[in-house]
Motif scaffolding. Sequence first.
Motif, PDB file in Angstrom:
ATOM      1  N   HIS A   1     -28.693 -22.549  74.772  1.00 58.14           N
ATOM      2  CA  HIS A   1     -29.880 -21.606  74.354  1.00 58.14           C
ATOM      3  C   HIS A   1     -31.007 -21.917  75.111  1.00 58.14           C
ATOM      4  N   PRO A   2     -31.306 -21.201  76.383  1.00 63.66           N
ATOM      5  CA  PRO A   2     -32.201 -21.145  77.371  1.00 63.66           C
ATOM      6  C   PRO A   2     -33.531 -21.102  76.624  1.00 63.66           C
ATOM      7  N   GLU A   3     -33.823 -20.267  75.662  1.00 68.64           N
ATOM      8  CA  GLU A   3     -35.006 -20.069  75.124  1.00 68.64           C
ATOM      9  C   GLU A   3     -35.809 -21.077  74.113  1.00 68.64           C
ATOM     10  N   LEU A   4     -34.669 -22.214  73.978  1.00 67.50           N
ATOM     11  CA  LEU A   4     -35.074 -23.296  73.061  1.00 67.50           C
ATOM     12  C   LEU A   4     -34.486 -24.501  73.736  1.00 67.50           C
ATOM     13  N   SER A   5     -35.634 -25.211  74.277  1.00 73.53           N
ATOM     14  CA  SER A   5     -35.463 -26.399  74.853  1.00 73.53           C
ATOM     15  C   SER A   5     -35.112 -27.516  74.034  1.00 73.53           C
ATOM     16  N   LEU A   6     -34.373 -28.814  74.318  1.00 73.89           N
ATOM     17  CA  LEU A   6     -34.065 -29.578  73.568  1.00 73.89           C
ATOM     18  C   LEU A   6     -35.469 -30.212  72.667  1.00 73.89           C
ATOM     19  N   VAL A   7     -36.424 -30.322  73.263  1.00 72.61           N
ATOM     20  CA  VAL A   7     -37.579 -30.698  72.615  1.00 72.61           C
ATOM     21  C   VAL A   7     -38.217 -29.762  71.448  1.00 72.61           C
ATOM     22  N   ALA A   8     -38.148 -28.424  72.075  1.00 70.15           N
ATOM     23  CA  ALA A   8     -38.387 -27.398  71.123  1.00 70.15           C
ATOM     24  C   ALA A   8     -37.453 -27.334  69.902  1.00 70.15           C
TER      25      ALA A   8
END
Length: 142
Positions: A30-37
């Motif tokens: 899910h490139p739109e959602l980083s692991l931090v986000a």
Amino acid sequence: MSDREASMDVIQRELTSFARRARQKAAQLHPELSLVAHSMLDHMDKNGSCHAADLAGHFMLDKSTVSRQITMLEAEGMIVRETDPDDHRRQIVKPSEKGLDLLKGANRQRRASFEERFTDWDDTDVAQLAAYLRSYNAADVD
């Protein structure tokens, strides 16, 4: 080297490898959602709205780091800020509808990835890994 020391070395290497793989896999899934986000949105979703200080404490991050993340998440429309109804001098943050939609999509993709990875594991082994991870992470909970 004792068996325990050797095991500790293996644990350190494997957890480091796990963290790197998790970060890479998160970016692929899910490139739109980083692991931090994803982590922050997931925490807000599970716990309701929260203060930035709550996120900093939970993730053991500096408040300025959390502030930058919140600003980025807000700019991308993933969270909203509101006045804290209990203290009008403070703000709370919570996932927006867009943030919740992205989180749900990412969770579906991540679940499918885990299901695929654990296809050959029996239910007992999966439950044992879950218990070990819960126990390991519980040491960081206040």
